[in-house]
Design a protein around this motif. Structure first.
Motif, PDB file in Angstrom:
ATOM      1  N   SER A 375      -3.028  -0.410  -3.732  1.00 46.34           N
ATOM      2  CA  SER A 375      -1.892  -0.629  -4.623  1.00 46.34           C
ATOM      3  C   SER A 375      -2.294  -1.086  -6.016  1.00 46.34           C
ATOM      4  O   SER A 375      -1.437  -1.275  -6.868  1.00 46.34           O
ATOM      5  CB  SER A 375      -0.956  -1.679  -4.006  1.00 46.34           C
ATOM      6  OG  SER A 375      -1.661  -2.888  -3.780  1.00 46.34           O
ATOM      7  N   THR A 376      -3.587  -1.258  -6.269  1.00 43.30           N
ATOM      8  CA  THR A 376      -4.020  -1.712  -7.587  1.00 43.30           C
ATOM      9  C   THR A 376      -4.466  -0.533  -8.442  1.00 43.30           C
ATOM     10  O   THR A 376      -5.046   0.436  -7.947  1.00 43.30           O
ATOM     11  CB  THR A 376      -5.183  -2.722  -7.492  1.00 43.30           C
ATOM     12  OG1 THR A 376      -6.355  -2.058  -7.027  1.00 43.30           O
ATOM     13  CG2 THR A 376      -4.830  -3.868  -6.566  1.00 43.30           C
ATOM     14  N   THR A 377      -4.227  -0.647  -9.717  1.00 44.87           N
ATOM     15  CA  THR A 377      -4.579   0.423 -10.654  1.00 44.87           C
ATOM     16  C   THR A 377      -6.079   0.683 -10.658  1.00 44.87           C
ATOM     17  O   THR A 377      -6.530   1.839 -10.622  1.00 44.87           O
ATOM     18  CB  THR A 377      -4.111   0.060 -12.071  1.00 44.87           C
ATOM     19  OG1 THR A 377      -2.709  -0.184 -12.045  1.00 44.87           O
ATOM     20  CG2 THR A 377      -4.407   1.183 -13.045  1.00 44.87           C
ATOM     21  N   ALA A 378      -6.873  -0.378 -10.700  1.00 42.38           N
ATOM     22  CA  ALA A 378      -8.326  -0.217 -10.765  1.00 42.38           C
ATOM     23  C   ALA A 378      -8.882   0.468  -9.526  1.00 42.38           C
ATOM     24  O   ALA A 378      -9.816   1.281  -9.619  1.00 42.38           O
ATOM     25  CB  ALA A 378      -8.986  -1.583 -10.957  1.00 42.38           C
ATOM     26  N   SER A 379      -8.321   0.173  -8.367  1.00 40.38           N
ATOM     27  CA  SER A 379      -8.781   0.823  -7.132  1.00 40.38           C
ATOM     28  C   SER A 379      -8.531   2.319  -7.178  1.00 40.38           C
ATOM     29  O   SER A 379      -9.398   3.133  -6.834  1.00 40.38           O
ATOM     30  CB  SER A 379      -8.071   0.221  -5.919  1.00 40.38           C
ATOM     31  OG  SER A 379      -8.341  -1.141  -5.777  1.00 40.38           O
ATOM     32  N   LEU A 380      -7.352   2.704  -7.618  1.00 41.24           N
ATOM     33  CA  LEU A 380      -7.008   4.127  -7.673  1.00 41.24           C
ATOM     34  C   LEU A 380      -7.775   4.864  -8.753  1.00 41.24           C
ATOM     35  O   LEU A 380      -7.934   6.083  -8.688  1.00 41.24           O
ATOM     36  CB  LEU A 380      -5.498   4.283  -7.893  1.00 41.24           C
ATOM     37  CG  LEU A 380      -4.618   3.863  -6.712  1.00 41.24           C
ATOM     38  CD1 LEU A 380      -3.157   3.835  -7.126  1.00 41.24           C
ATOM     39  CD2 LEU A 380      -4.811   4.798  -5.526  1.00 41.24           C
ATOM     40  N   ASP A 381      -8.256   4.136  -9.751  1.00 41.12           N
ATOM     41  CA  ASP A 381      -9.040   4.747 -10.826  1.00 41.12           C
ATOM     42  C   ASP A 381     -10.492   4.950 -10.433  1.00 41.12           C
ATOM     43  O   ASP A 381     -11.254   5.607 -11.153  1.00 41.12           O
ATOM     44  CB  ASP A 381      -8.987   3.881 -12.090  1.00 41.12           C
ATOM     45  CG  ASP A 381      -7.663   4.013 -12.829  1.00 41.12           C
ATOM     46  OD1 ASP A 381      -6.945   5.008 -12.589  1.00 41.12           O
ATOM     47  OD2 ASP A 381      -7.343   3.127 -13.640  1.00 41.12           O
ATOM     48  N   ASP A 382     -10.909   4.420  -9.306  1.00 36.04           N
ATOM     49  CA  ASP A 382     -12.296   4.528  -8.867  1.00 36.04           C
ATOM     50  C   ASP A 382     -12.657   5.977  -8.547  1.00 36.04           C
ATOM     51  O   ASP A 382     -11.808   6.750  -8.087  1.00 36.04           O
ATOM     52  CB  ASP A 382     -12.505   3.670  -7.622  1.00 36.04           C
ATOM     53  CG  ASP A 382     -13.967   3.547  -7.232  1.00 36.04           C
ATOM     54  OD1 ASP A 382     -14.639   2.643  -7.778  1.00 36.04           O
ATOM     55  OD2 ASP A 382     -14.432   4.361  -6.404  1.00 36.04           O
ATOM     56  N   PRO A 383     -13.912   6.380  -8.778  1.00 34.82           N
ATOM     57  CA  PRO A 383     -14.345   7.755  -8.468  1.00 34.82           C
ATOM     58  C   PRO A 383     -14.091   8.162  -7.019  1.00 34.82           C
ATOM     59  O   PRO A 383     -13.974   9.355  -6.727  1.00 34.82           O
ATOM     60  CB  PRO A 383     -15.850   7.711  -8.770  1.00 34.82           C
ATOM     61  CG  PRO A 383     -15.978   6.669  -9.830  1.00 34.82           C
ATOM     62  CD  PRO A 383     -14.967   5.626  -9.472  1.00 34.82           C
ATOM     63  N   PHE A 384     -14.011   7.197  -6.111  1.00 36.56           N
ATOM     64  CA  PHE A 384     -13.739   7.523  -4.716  1.00 36.56           C
ATOM     65  C   PHE A 384     -12.448   8.309  -4.581  1.00 36.56           C
ATOM     66  O   PHE A 384     -12.324   9.190  -3.724  1.00 36.56           O
ATOM     67  CB  PHE A 384     -13.645   6.229  -3.899  1.00 36.56           C
ATOM     68  CG  PHE A 384     -13.320   6.450  -2.439  1.00 36.56           C
ATOM     69  CD1 PHE A 384     -14.279   6.912  -1.556  1.00 36.56           C
ATOM     70  CD2 PHE A 384     -12.043   6.185  -1.946  1.00 36.56           C
ATOM     71  CE1 PHE A 384     -13.975   7.116  -0.207  1.00 36.56           C
ATOM     72  CE2 PHE A 384     -11.732   6.380  -0.615  1.00 36.56           C
ATOM     73  CZ  PHE A 384     -12.703   6.847   0.258  1.00 36.56           C
ATOM     74  N   PHE A 385     -11.482   8.012  -5.454  1.00 39.40           N
ATOM     75  CA  PHE A 385     -10.213   8.729  -5.438  1.00 39.40           C
ATOM     76  C   PHE A 385     -10.132   9.793  -6.524  1.00 39.40           C
ATOM     77  O   PHE A 385      -9.489  10.823  -6.353  1.00 39.40           O
ATOM     78  CB  PHE A 385      -9.051   7.747  -5.611  1.00 39.40           C
ATOM     79  CG  PHE A 385      -8.814   6.864  -4.433  1.00 39.40           C
ATOM     80  CD1 PHE A 385      -8.326   7.388  -3.245  1.00 39.40           C
ATOM     81  CD2 PHE A 385      -9.094   5.520  -4.487  1.00 39.40           C
ATOM     82  CE1 PHE A 385      -8.114   6.586  -2.138  1.00 39.40           C
ATOM     83  CE2 PHE A 385      -8.877   4.701  -3.392  1.00 39.40           C
ATOM     84  CZ  PHE A 385      -8.387   5.232  -2.215  1.00 39.40           C
ATOM     85  N   GLN A 386     -10.754   9.547  -7.649  1.00 41.72           N
ATOM     86  CA  GLN A 386     -10.611  10.451  -8.786  1.00 41.72           C
ATOM     87  C   GLN A 386     -11.615  11.598  -8.801  1.00 41.72           C
ATOM     88  O   GLN A 386     -11.408  12.598  -9.470  1.00 41.72           O
ATOM     89  CB  GLN A 386     -10.717   9.653 -10.092  1.00 41.72           C
ATOM     90  CG  GLN A 386      -9.621   8.613 -10.256  1.00 41.72           C
ATOM     91  CD  GLN A 386      -8.233   9.217 -10.221  1.00 41.72           C
ATOM     92  OE1 GLN A 386      -7.989  10.299 -10.755  1.00 41.72           O
ATOM     93  NE2 GLN A 386      -7.290   8.521  -9.587  1.00 41.72           N
ATOM     94  N   SER A 387     -12.723  11.448  -8.086  1.00 48.59           N
ATOM     95  CA  SER A 387     -13.748  12.496  -8.060  1.00 48.59           C
ATOM     96  C   SER A 387     -14.051  12.879  -6.623  1.00 48.59           C
ATOM     97  O   SER A 387     -15.192  12.837  -6.160  1.00 48.59           O
ATOM     98  CB  SER A 387     -15.029  12.013  -8.759  1.00 48.59           C
ATOM     99  OG  SER A 387     -14.771  11.646 -10.094  1.00 48.59           O
TER     100      SER A 387
END
Length: 456
Positions: A375-387
């Motif tokens: 639920s945090t912005t920084a977590s969702l911005d991590d390459p694990f989700f973005q790449s």
């Protein structure tokens, strides 16, 4: 997590009927005793003023059915917190999370023994907030919302005893929502897997093509309306409840009748199994047998299919969920609440914020044994989700949901079992041709409103 969207959580905890007489909040932030939900507490826990105090002492942390599979993760988080805050001790307990979970937790709250930090769903958040058992974070921790996705934080509000909506919980993890479908069956029905429906009624249009092409060999989806309401209605922009939550309004919108008519038409056309109208079949199992075009919407379902029906998994397509008139998806996450009755509220709040911070949420989301989204912005911005690497169905789902979580809200309309049954029973009559859509909805709304008044 369930194989269909988390919006199936049941709400409106009027059924629990916590005594209003014991629900008062009073006191300021200058020490001494006050009350919260009828329990004697330190004044610093309630009223105005930011929560203060040393982070020390023992607190109890309760999760819901997580210890068996994720003991190592949570023990690690607890150890890290205790190491960072000398003199603290976190006692972890795990509730099985069965059908009586909310009732048990509310009973604990009424007995002034609510765990200091507790993992709760939307139903329990409603009940505990209404009766003053959770810290008002807007007053006690005004910066608490900064780490979280703005839309999610803004919509994670529940009414206190005065009816004022407050932030009483920290958003935690959610399951996400996507469209899933059998690409081979879609093609057989003359549909393009690369262009799935973008609206609810558009999905029904496609489902009619499935009915015409399948000749009873397979179906679009199961017929039981409980699998689709109120999720479909929300996506269509139908106002399900009044602003104060005291009455249903879905029958007042012509779009709801259009939905019932679409369900009825599809059922009569053979686009749904006849025996599924009131059955409680698991759509994941039926989809895994290759008998449904459209599968459940929770990404966790994809893991189930991958493990149990690999042939069907290879044929499964994934696409963003239908945003329809709403423009975004909804679905309440799991929450972390801090008891206003805590004897060590400063420690409890510090641990709750530590547990839900970006680093710890991301670490858990990376566990290969769980399909959750932070639920945090920084977590969702991590390459694990973005790449995300790979183009298999699950990888595609993770990419889609990571983006979806940035706009999703917690504005879920959930129904009590009684309300859901009363509404569904009338829609089933319409689908069988025994009532018009309008009459069925009018009666459904009347019966559901009676249940609200009765508190059930």
């Amino acid at each position: 997590m369930r194989a269909r969207r988390l919006t199936r959580t049941l709400t409106c905890i009027a059924a629990l009927s916590l005594a209003a007489a014991g629900c008062g909040l009073s006191g300021g932030s200058d020490g001494g005793d006050s009350t919260a939900g009828g329990c004697k507490v330190d004044q610093g826990n309630v009223g105005s003023g930011k929560l203060s105090g040393d982070v020390k002492g023992t607190i109890t942390f309760q999760t819901t059915n997580l210890k068996k599979d994720f003991g190592d993760y949570f023990n690690g988080v607890i150890s890290a917190f205790e190491k960072a805050h000398s003199g603290t001790k976190v006692k972890w307990i795990d509730d099985p999370g069965d059908a009586t979970f909310t009732q048990r937790l509310v009973a604990d709250a009424q007995g002034c023994t609510l765990p200091d930090v507790v993992n709760i769903n939307v139903n329990t958040a409603v009940a505990l907030t209404k009766n003053g058992y959770l810290l008002d974070l807007d007053k006690k921790a005004p910066d608490a919302g900064k780490p979280f996705v703005p839309n999610l934080w803004k919509s994670s509000l529940y009414a206190d005893a005065s009816g004022t909506k407050v932030h009483s919980v920290l958003p935690w993890y959610s399951g996400g929502i996507v469209q899933t479908f059998n690409t081979e069956l879609m093609k057989e029905a003359g549909l393009d897997p690369a262009a799935p429906a973008t609206t609810v009624l558009g999905l029904f249009d496609d489902a009619e093509k499935v009915a015409k092409a399948s000749d009873g060999k397979y179906y679009a989806f199961l017929a039981n309306p409980q699998l689709r309401i109120p999720a479909d209605w929300q996506q269509m922009g139908i106002k399900v409840l009044s602003e104060d939550g005291k009455s249903f309004t879905f029958a007042d919108d012509p779009k709801t009748a259009q939905w019932v008519e679409a369900m009825t038409k599809l059922y009569k056309a053979g686009g749904m199994p006849r025996d599924s109208l009131s059955a409680t079949q698991d759509p994941a199992n039926v989809y895994g047998q290759g008998k449904l075009v459209y599968g459940p919407t929770n990404p966790n379902f994809l893991r189930f299919i991958q493990q149990n029906n690999p042939t069907v998994y290879k044929k499964t397509g994934v696409a963003p969920y239908m945003l329809d008139a709403l423009g975004h998806t909804v679905g309440a996450p799991q929450y972390i609440g801090v008891a206003s009755t805590s004897k060590n509220a400063a420690t409890a709040l510090a641990f709750a914020q530590f547990l839900t911070n970006a680093e710890n949420q991301l670490a858990w989301a990376k566990d290969p044994n769980v399909v959750i989204f932070p639920s945090t912005t920084a977590s969702l911005d991590d390459p694990f989700f973005q790449s995300v690497k790979g183009d298999d169905p699950f990888a595609e789902a993770r990419k889609i949901v990571a983006s979806d979580r940035k706009t999703a809200t917690a504005d879920e309309i959930a129904l009590t079992p009684g309300e859901l049954n009363a509404i569904s029973a009338q829609i089933q009559l319409a689908m069988q041709g025994k009532k018009s859509a309008e009459d069925a909805l009018k009666e459904a709304q009347s019966k559901a409103n009676e249940l609200i008044k009765q508190g059930s």
